[in-house]
Design an enzyme around this catalytic site. Structure first.
Site, PDB file in Angstrom:
ATOM      1  N   SER A 173      -2.394  -1.204   6.439  1.00 22.00           N
ATOM      2  CA  SER A 173      -2.086   0.021   5.709  1.00 22.00           C
ATOM      3  C   SER A 173      -2.314   1.245   6.610  1.00 22.00           C
ATOM      4  CB  SER A 173      -2.979   0.095   4.478  1.00 22.00           C
ATOM      5  OG  SER A 173      -2.706   1.272   3.804  1.00 22.00           O
ATOM      6  N   GLY A 174      -1.298   2.066   6.708  1.00 23.26           N
ATOM      7  CA  GLY A 174      -1.415   3.280   7.516  1.00 23.26           C
ATOM      8  C   GLY A 174      -1.009   3.083   8.961  1.00 23.26           C
TER       9      GLY A 174
ATOM     10  N   THR B  15       6.160   2.169   7.044  1.00 25.54           N
ATOM     11  CA  THR B  15       7.159   2.898   6.260  1.00 25.54           C
ATOM     12  C   THR B  15       7.846   3.944   7.130  1.00 25.54           C
ATOM     13  OG1 THR B  15       5.804   2.520   4.349  1.00 25.54           O
ATOM     14  CG2 THR B  15       7.469   4.211   4.135  1.00 25.54           C
TER      15      THR B  15
ATOM     16  N   ASN C 291      -4.459   5.541   3.726  1.00 26.18           N
ATOM     17  CA  ASN C 291      -3.170   6.161   4.041  1.00 26.18           C
ATOM     18  C   ASN C 291      -2.811   7.130   2.904  1.00 26.18           C
ATOM     19  OD1 ASN C 291      -0.562   6.806   4.684  1.00 26.18           O
ATOM     20  ND2 ASN C 291       0.213   4.699   4.679  1.00 26.18           N
TER      21      ASN C 291
ATOM     22  N   SER D  81       0.481   5.630   1.061  1.00 22.04           N
ATOM     23  CA  SER D  81       0.449   4.173   1.179  1.00 22.04           C
ATOM     24  C   SER D  81       1.452   3.524   0.226  1.00 22.04           C
ATOM     25  CB  SER D  81      -0.964   3.692   0.868  1.00 22.04           C
ATOM     26  OG  SER D  81      -1.012   2.315   1.026  1.00 22.04           O
ATOM     27  N   SER D  82       2.258   2.614   0.779  1.00 18.93           N
ATOM     28  CA  SER D  82       3.212   1.894  -0.087  1.00 18.93           C
ATOM     29  C   SER D  82       2.413   0.876  -0.888  1.00 18.93           C
ATOM     30  CB  SER D  82       4.247   1.160   0.750  1.00 18.93           C
ATOM     31  OG  SER D  82       4.656   1.957   1.826  1.00 18.93           O
TER      32      SER D  82
ATOM     33  N   GLY E  43       0.520  -4.764   4.797  1.00 21.36           N
ATOM     34  CA  GLY E  43      -0.129  -5.559   5.836  1.00 21.36           C
ATOM     35  C   GLY E  43      -1.407  -6.211   5.324  1.00 21.36           C
TER      36      GLY E  43
ATOM     37  N   GLU F 200      -5.002  -6.945   4.409  1.00 21.82           N
ATOM     38  CA  GLU F 200      -5.984  -5.973   3.899  1.00 21.82           C
ATOM     39  C   GLU F 200      -7.360  -6.608   3.765  1.00 21.82           C
ATOM     40  OE1 GLU F 200      -3.588  -2.710   1.172  1.00 21.82           O
ATOM     41  OE2 GLU F 200      -4.819  -4.223   0.186  1.00 21.82           O
TER      42      GLU F 200
HETATM   43  N1  LIG Z   1       5.758   7.172  14.447  1.00 14.63           N
HETATM   44  C1  LIG Z   1       4.971   8.024  13.837  1.00 14.63           C
HETATM   45  N2  LIG Z   1       4.916   9.284  14.285  1.00 14.63           N
HETATM   46  C2  LIG Z   1       4.106  10.171  13.686  1.00 14.63           C
HETATM   47  N3  LIG Z   1       3.323   9.896  12.637  1.00 14.63           N
HETATM   48  C3  LIG Z   1       3.348   8.644  12.131  1.00 14.63           C
HETATM   49  C4  LIG Z   1       4.181   7.655  12.710  1.00 14.63           C
HETATM   50  N4  LIG Z   1       4.002   6.527  12.027  1.00 14.63           N
HETATM   51  C5  LIG Z   1       3.095   6.815  11.055  1.00 14.63           C
HETATM   52  N5  LIG Z   1       2.696   8.078  11.106  1.00 14.63           N
HETATM   53  C6  LIG Z   1       1.720   8.764  10.250  1.00 14.63           C
HETATM   54  O1  LIG Z   1       0.944   7.773   9.625  1.00 14.63           O
HETATM   55  C7  LIG Z   1       1.046   7.852   8.213  1.00 14.63           C
HETATM   56  C8  LIG Z   1       1.059   6.462   7.613  1.00 14.63           C
HETATM   57  O2  LIG Z   1       2.224   5.800   7.970  1.00 14.63           O
HETATM   58  P1  LIG Z   1       2.983   4.814   6.959  1.00 14.63           P
HETATM   59  O3  LIG Z   1       3.009   5.376   5.598  1.00 14.63           O
HETATM   60  O4  LIG Z   1       4.243   4.466   7.576  1.00 14.63           O
HETATM   61  O5  LIG Z   1       2.019   3.593   6.986  1.00 14.63           O
HETATM   62  P2  LIG Z   1       2.294   2.154   6.366  1.00 14.63           P
HETATM   63  O6  LIG Z   1       2.122   1.189   7.474  1.00 14.63           O
HETATM   64  O7  LIG Z   1       3.563   2.146   5.657  1.00 14.63           O
HETATM   65  O8  LIG Z   1       1.080   2.026   5.410  1.00 14.63           O
HETATM   66  P3  LIG Z   1       1.015   1.282   3.986  1.00 14.63           P
HETATM   67  O9  LIG Z   1       0.920  -0.149   4.273  1.00 14.63           O
HETATM   68  O10 LIG Z   1      -0.191   1.855   3.398  1.00 14.63           O
HETATM   69  O11 LIG Z   1       2.253   1.669   3.288  1.00 14.63           O
HETATM   70  C9  LIG Z   1       2.326   8.582   7.945  1.00 14.63           C
HETATM   71  O12 LIG Z   1       2.263   9.286   6.737  1.00 14.63           O
HETATM   72  C10 LIG Z   1       2.393   9.536   9.143  1.00 14.63           C
HETATM   73  O13 LIG Z   1       1.600  10.666   8.886  1.00 14.63           O
HETATM   74 MG   LIG Z   2       4.108   2.031   3.803  1.00 13.07          MG
END
Ligand SMILES: Nc1ncnc2c1ncn2[C@@H]1O[C@H](COP(=O)(O)OP(=O)(O)OP(=O)(O)O)[C@@H](O)[C@H]1O
Ligand SMILES: [Mg+2]
Length: 1063
Positions: free
Chosen positions: A142-143, A147, A192, A195-196, A424, A426
C-alpha cells in the site's frame, strides 16, 4: 543562445534551457539518444539500470545498495530483465510529460533509460505486432505507487495511441473512470492518503489499428468494513467528504446533510476528516465532471448521491433499549431521510433495523434485536448498501466503456491490454479477514509471477537452443494450497465452520484449523508453537508463513466477515426500494433463492482463480512497486522497509531466475551494432551474417567459452563483468573513434564547403569570362563594321551624300567637331585652328570667328581699367612708333607708369606754381641748350593743359598744349626729342630739345595729353628746330656703335645712336 545539453546518469541527454534556471528538458525521440548501455560507465555512482548486471546478484545488500544509489539520483526505475522495479519518489519528478511519452515511443526497450513508458510502449507494440493480448501486473504494498503507475499507463495510451475512427470519447471515459472509482473505492489510510480499498483489473480493448475502442473493469473485494469503522488516523471513502465539502447547498439540503463531517458517526471514527494532501472540494468537481463523461444522467447522479447520503444517515441511527432490552430506533429525523432517500417504507425500515426475521418450518418469525444486534444489523446494512452500490458503479462504468462497435467485424480483431492494480501484501499490528484475503491474493499472483517468469525464461532458452539449467527457487504453491485446497485448505475449513449447524465461533474455527493442518510447515498457532515462538502468538491467532514473511491473523470476526450476513428483513426492505440503483443492487430473486450464497472467501477465491486464468491467457509484463518509507516523504530511503518489500515481492528470486543462466542477452544484430568498433574485422561494417560477426568479435575480445553461449538469434553472456569489460573497452575506443569521426567529419565538412566555393567561383568565372568574351566579340564586330563603313565612306567621300558615305562623312564631321573642342585656341594670340574637312569649311570659319569673338569678349571683360588705360597708351605708342623708331620694341614690354618721379622729388614750389593743376605725368629729362647744346637736368611735367619744364624748384618753361605744334624724334634708338612750340608767342623761348630715358613713354603720354598724336614726326636724318627768334637749330642723327651726343663742328647737334636690330 547556444544550445546547452547535459548528460545525466540515466543516460539521458537533457537540454538546459537556461543555465541559471535549472529547467531541463529531455530531448525527444528526434533528439540525441543515448542507449541504456552507455550509462553503464556511470554505474559506480548511479548503480546499474538492470539488476541483472549486478556482479553480486545473490546479495540482497548489493541489490538494495543499487536501489539506494539510483533513488538518491531520483532514478526511480530499474529493470530486472523485462521486469520494471519502481520506487515511489513521493515527489513530482516531471518525467511523465508528453515529451517523455514521445521519447519512449517506438524505441527498443534497452535503448532508453528504464521508465514506465518503456514498458507501456513495449507492451503496446507487442499487442499490435504480435496481436496477442497483454497484461501489465502492477504490484507492491500500500502506497508503493501502483495506482499512480496505472494512471500513467492509461494516460500514455490515451495520449499516444491513434484515435479510433468512431467513439473517440472512449479515451476520455477510460481516463475519467479513475476519479470516480477512486472517490468510491479509495480512502486515506495510515499508509497511503489515496489508498485503493479494492482490487482492480482493467481491460483496454484496441482495434486492429491500435486505437483504444473500449474497456472493462473487474473489481475485487472492496474493504467495506471501512464504511462503518476506521482506525485512528484513517478516513472513510473519499466520496463522503467530497460530497460534504464540495456539494452545492441545494444538494445537501435535499439530501438532509450538514456540511460538517463531524456530524456523522461513520466519519468520525478515525478522527481525521481533514487531510492536508487532499482537496475534497476540487476533487468533488473532478468527480462530478467525470460522472457526466462516463454517461451518468442527472437522475442517476441524484440517485447515487442519495445512497451516499443514506449511508451517512444510517450511521447516525441510534437505538435505545426498551423494558425488554429490545432495541428501538430513536433517530426519527434520520429515519425520515432514509425513507425518502432510499425510497423505502419507513415502518418497514424501522422494523427491519430492530428485528430479525427467521423462517422456521415455512413460518416467518420476527425476533426483536437487542442494542448490540441492532447496531450490527445497521452497520451490516450500511456496508451492504455501499458495497453493492460500488459493484453497481463498476457495472455502470463498464457499460459506458463497452465498445459501441461490438457488432462490427473489426470487433473480432480487437486485442486486449489488461492493467492489474491490486492491493499489495499487507502486514499490520492486527491482521484480520481482509488481510488474510489480500495476502492470499498476493500469494496467488506471486505464484503466477514465478510460473510465468520461469516459463518465459525457459521458453527463451528453448527457442535459442540453449540447455536449460534448473533454477532453485521457493515455489509458494504450498502456501496457496494451504489456503485454497479443497477440504483441507483454510478457506474450506472457514466455510465449513460458517455453514455447520451448532455453535460455531471464531475460536472453534481456530481449533478446527489446528486439528486439520497442524503439521503444515507454514501454519502456526499458539498451541502448535514451541515455547519461544508461543510468546509472540495470542490464543485467538494463527500465523501463516507467507512467501513474503510471517503474518499473524486474529480470528475474531472471521466467521462474520466470511458469512457477510444481512438479515432477511433488511434485504426485503432494500428490495422494495424505489431508488433505481438500490433496486438493481438488491434483486428480489435473492429472497426466493433457497441456496445459501457463497461465502466471501469462496467468492474471492473463485474470482482470483478467474483472474489467474485471465492473466495466464495474456502475455505478462510486470511492474513491481516499492515504497521507500512509511512517512510518505521524498528522499527517505528506509532500508528495513525496503528490504522487507524486496523480499516479499520476490525480487531476489526474480533476479536469481533471470541470472540463473546468463546476465545479459542481446540479439546478434544489436550486439554487433554496438560493439563492432572493437574488432578490426567487424568495423566499420560486417558484410556477413550478424551471428558470424559476433563470433569474430568475441573471439577478438577474448571471451572464454564459459563466459558466453551463442543462441539462435541472441548471444548470452553469463557474467556482468564480461559485459562491463567489453563496455569499458568500448568507452576507450569511443574516445579515439570520436576524434577520428570528428576529424573525418571536419575534413568532409570543409571539403564540401571548399568544393562548393570552388564550384561557385568557377561558375562566376565562366559567366564573367563569357560576358567579357561576348562583349569583346560584339566590340570587334562593331569595330570591323565601323572600319568597313569608314573605308567604304572614304572611297566615296567625294561623291554626293549617299548611304555608303553618309557614315564616313558624319564621322569626319563629328570627329572634327569633337576634336575641335579639344584643339580650340587657348588665347587670343593663339592662331592655330584645325583643318576642317571640305564640307565643314564654312562652318569652321564661322566657328573660328565665333571663337575668337568669344575669346576677345572674355579677355576684354577680364581687364581692369588701369590695364585698359595702359593698353590704350601702348596702342597709341604702337600706332606712333611701331616700325618707325629703333628703340620702340624695347619699350613694348616695359609698362608705362604715371610718374617717374616721387612726390618728394618735385619741389613744393613747383607744385605751388602749378596751383590746382594736377600732374598727370612726371619724368626726369635732360635739356640741351639751344645754343651750346649743353645738357641740363630738368623735370618734365604734364598737366591737363601744358608741358612744364622744371629746373629744381623753378618752372623754367611752360608750353601750353595749344602752343605745342609738334614733336620730333629720330627713327634711331636715341632718346632725344624736340617739342616744337609756336613761334608767334614771344613768351616762348623756342623749341625744346630734350632727352628722356623713357622716350616712347614720355612722348606717348605727351601726345595723348596734348592730343597731338598725329603731330609726331619721326625723322630719318635730322631734325630742324627753332632755337629762338630767327635761329634754327639742327640735330643730325647717325647710326653708330654707341650713343654719343656732341656738338658738331657745323654747329649741329650730332647724335650717334647705336643700331638695334629690332626694327
Ligand atoms: N511515480 C510517482 N511519482 C510521484 N509520486 C508518486 C508516484 N507514485 C506514487 N506517488 C505518490 O504516492 C502516493 C501513493 O501512491 P498510490 O496511490 O499509487 O499507491 P498504491 O500502491 O496504489 O497504494 P494502495 O495499495 O494503498 O492503493 C500517491 O498518492 C502519490 O502521492
Ligand atoms: Mg492504489
Amino acid at each position: 543562445m547556444a544550445l546547452q545539453v547535459e548528460l545525466i546518469p540515466t543516460g539521458e541527454i537533457i537540454r538546459v534551457v537556461h543555465p541559471h534556471r535549472p529547467c531541463k528538458l529531455a530531448l525527444g525521440s528526434d533528439g540525441v539518444r543515448v542507449t541504456m548501455e552507455s550509462a553503464l560507465t556511470a554505474r559506480d555512482r548511479v548503480g546499474v539500470q538492470d539488476f541483472v548486471l549486478l556482479e553480486n546478484f545473490t546479495s540482497e545488500a548489493a541489490f538494495i545498495e543499487n536501489l539506494r544509489r539510483r533513488f538518491r539520483e531520483n532514478l526511480i526505475y530499474t529493470y530486472i530483465g523485462p521486469v520494471l522495479v519502481s520506487v515511489n519518489p513521493y515527489r513530482d519528478l516531471q518525467i511523465y510529460s508528453r515529451q517523455h511519452m514521445e521519447r519512449y515511443r517506438g524505441v527498443s526497450f534497452y535503448e532508453v533509460p528504464p521508465h514506465l513508458f518503456a514498458v507501456a510502449d513495449t507492451v503496446y507494440r507487442a499487442l499490435r505486432t504480435e496481436r496477442r493480448d497483454q497484461a501489465v501486473m502492477i504490484s507492491g504494498e500500500s502506497g508503493a505507487g501502483k495506482t499512480e503507475a496505472t494512471k500513467k499507463l492509461l494516460q500514455f495510451y490515451a495520449e499516444t495511441c491513434p484515435a479510433p475512427e468512431r467513439g473517440g470519447a472512449v479515451r476520455d471515459r477510460l481516463l475519467q473512470s479513475n476519479p470516480v472509482l477512486e472517490a468510491f473505492g479509495n480512502a486515506k489510510t495510515l499508509r497511503n492518503d489515496n489508498s485503493s480499498r479494492f482490487g482492480k483489473y482493467m481491460d483496454v480493448q484496441f482495434d486492429f489499428k491500435g486505437a483504444p475502442v473500449g474497456g472493462h473493469i473487474l473489481s475485487y473485494l472492496l474493504e467495506k468494513s471501512r464504511v462503518v469503522h476506521q482506525n485512528h488516523g484513517e478516513r472513510n471513502f473519499h466520496i463522503f467528504y467530497q460530497l460534504l465539502e464540495g456539494g452545492e447547498e441545494e444538494t445537501l439540503r435535499r439530501l438532509g446533510l450538514e456540511r460538517n463531517p463531524q456530524s456523522y458517526l461513520y466519519l468520525v471514527k478515525g478522527q481525521c476528516a481533514k487531510v492536508s494532501s487532499i482537496n475534497d472540494k476540487s476533487d468533488w468537481k473532478v468527480v462530478r465532471k467525470a460522472l457526466t463523461v462516463i454517461d451518468f444522467t442527472e437522475d442517476e447522479v441524484e440517485d447515487l448521491l442519495s445512497i451516499v447520503a443514506s449511508v451517512l444517515h444510517l450511521g447516525n441511527i441510534h437505538f435505545a433499549a426498551n423494558e425488554e432490552s429490545n432495541a428501538q430506533v430513536t433517530s426519527e429525523n434520520q429515519l425520515k431521510y432514509l425513507t425518502r432517500l432510499l425510497g423505502v417504507e419507513g415502518l418497514m425500515l424501522r422494523e427491519a433495523l430492530t428485528h430479525r426475521k427467521i423462517i422456521a418450518k415455512g413460518e416467518e418469525l420476527l425476533s426483536p434485536l437487542n442494542l448490540e444486534q441492532a447496531a450490527y444489523a445497521r452497520d451490516a446494512l450500511a456496508k451492504a448498501v455501499y458495497s453493492r452500490t460500488f459493484t453497481w458503479l463498476v457495472g455502470k462504468i463498464n457499460r459506458s466503456l463497452a465498445s459501441k462497435d461490438a457488432e462490427s467485424p473489426s470487433w473480432r480483431s480487437t486485442t486486449v491490454l489488461g492493467l492489474l492494480d491490486i492491493y499489495g501484501f499487507e502486514v499490520f499490528q492486527h491482521n484480520s479477514f481482509e488481510q488474510f484475503c489480500i495476502n492470499y491474493c498476493n500469494e496467488k499472483l506471486q505464484q503466477l509471477f514465478i510460473e510465468l517468469t520461469l516459463k518465459s525464461e525457459q521458453e527463451e532458452y528453448e527457442a535459442e537452443g540453449i540447455a536449460w539449467e534448473p533454477v532453485q527457487y521457493f515455489n509458494n504453491k504450498i502456501i496457496c494450497d494451504l489456503v485454497e485446497e479443497k477440504f483441507k485448505g483454510i478457506i474450506s475449513i472457514l466455510d465449513e465452520e460458517c455453514l455447520r449447524p451448532g455453535e460455531a465461533t471464531d475460536l472453534t474455527f481456530l481449533e478446527k484449523l489446528e486439528d486439520t493442518i497442524k503439521h503444515h510447515p507454514h501454519f502456526l498457532t499458539h498451541k502448535l508453537a514451541d515455547q519461544r515462538t508461543r510468546k509472540s502468538l495470542g490464543r485467538g491467532e494463527f500465523r501463516l508463513l507467507h512467501y513474503a514473511g510471517e503474518v499473524t491473523y486474529n480470528v475474531t470476526g472471521f466467521l462474520d466477515k466470511n458469512n457477510d450476513l444481512l438479515f432477511r428483513n433488511l434485504k426485503e426492505t432494500m428490495c422494495s426500494s424505489e431508488n433505481p440503483i438500490m433496486s438493481q443492487c438488491f434483486d428480489r430473486s435473492e429472497l426466493s433463492d433457497k441456496k445459501r450464497p457463497e461465502t466471501v472467501a469462496t467468492q474471492f477465491k473463485m474470482s482470483l482463480l478467474q483472474l489467474v486464468e485471465i492473466l495466464k491467457s495474456k502475455e505478462p509484463a510486470y511492474i513491481r512497486c516499492i515504497k521507500p518509507n512509511d512517512a510518505k516523504q521524498p528522499s527517505r530511503f528506509d532500508e528495513v522497509l525496503i528490504r522487507h518489500q524486496v523480499k516479499y515481492l520476490g525480487l531476489m528470486e526474480n533476479l536469481r531466475v533471470r541470472r540463473a543462466g546468463f546476465a545479459y542477452r542481446r540479439k546478434y544484430e544489436a550486439f554487433l551494432q554496438r560493439y563492432k568498433s572493437l574488432c578490426p574485422e567487424t568495423w566499420p561494417t560486417w558484410a556477413g551474417r550478424p551471428q558470424d560477426g559476433v563470433t569474430v568479435l568475441i573471439r577478438h575480445l577474448g571471451y572464454k567459452p564459459e563466459e558466453y553461449k551463442m543462441g539462435r538469434t541472441k548471444i548470452f553472456i553469463r557474467f556482468p563483468k564480461t559485459l562491463f569489460a567489453t563496455e569499458d573497452a568500448l568507452e576507450v575506443r569511443r574516445q579515439s573513434l570520436a576524434t577520428k569521426i570528428q576529424a573525418a567529419w571536419k575534413g568532409f565538412h570543409w571539403r564540401q564547403k571548399f568544393l562548393r566555393v570552388k564550384r561557385s567561383a568557377i561558375c562566376i568565372q565562366s559567366w564573367w569570362r563569357g560576358t567579357l568574351g561576348r562583349r569583346k566579340a560584339a566590340k570587334r564586330k562593331w569595330a570591323a563594321e565601323t572600319i568597313r563603313r569608314l573605308i567604304r565612306g572614304f572611297i566615296l567621300r567625294h561623291a554626293p551624300r549617299c548611304p555608303e558615305n553618309a557614315f564616313f562623312l558624319d564621322h569626319v564631321r563629328t570627329s572634327f567637331l569633337l576634336n575641335l573642342r579639344r584643339q580650340l585656341p587657348r588665347n587670343i594670340l593663339d592662331t592655330s585652328w584645325p583643318t576642317p574637312p571640305p564640307a565643314l569649311h564654312e562652318a569652321s570659319e564661322l566657328l573660328r570667328e565665333l571663337c575668337m569673338k568669344n575669346m576677345v569678349w572674355k579677355y576684354c571683360r577680364s581687364i581692369s581699367p588701369e590695364w585698359k588705360q595702359q593698353l590704350q597708351q601702348k596702342a597709341v605708342a604702337s600706332e606712333i612708333f611701331k616700325g618707325k623708331k629703333d628703340n620702340y620694341p624695347q619699350s613694348v614690354p616695359r609698362l608705362f607708369i604715371s610718374t617717374r618721379l616721387g612726390t618728394d622729388e618735385i619741389s613744393p614750389k613747383v607744385l605751388q606754381a602749378l596751383g590746382s593743376e594736377p600732374i598727370q605725368y612726371a619724368v626726369p629729362v635732360v635739356k640741351y641748350d639751344r645754343k651750346g647744346y649743353k645738357p641740363r637736368s630738368r623735370q618734365l611735367l604734364l598737366t591737363p593743359s601744358a608741358v612744364v619744364i622744371v629746373e629744381d624748384a623753378k618752372v623754367k618753361q611752360r608750353i601750353n598744349y595749344a602752343n605745342l605744334t609738334g614733336i620730333s624724334v629720330s627713327s634711331l634708338s636715341d632718346n632725344l626729342f624736340v617739342l616744337h612750340v609756336q613761334r608767334e608767342d614771344n613768351k616762348q623761348k623756342g623749341d625744346v630739345v630734350l632727352q628722356s630715358d623713357h622716350v616712347i613713354e614720355t612722348l606717348t603720354k605727351t601726345a595723348l595729353s596734348a592730343d597731338c598724336v598725329n603731330n609726331i614726326n619721326i625723322n630719318q636724318g635730322s631734325i630742324t628746330f627753332a632755337g629762338g627768334p630767327g635761329r634754327d637749330g639742327v640735330i643730325d642723327f647717325t647710326p653708330g656703335s654707341e650713343l654719343l651726343i656732341t656738338k658738331a663742328k657745323n654747329g649741329h647737334l650730332a647724335v650717334v645712336a647705336p643700331r638695334l636690330n629690332s626694327r
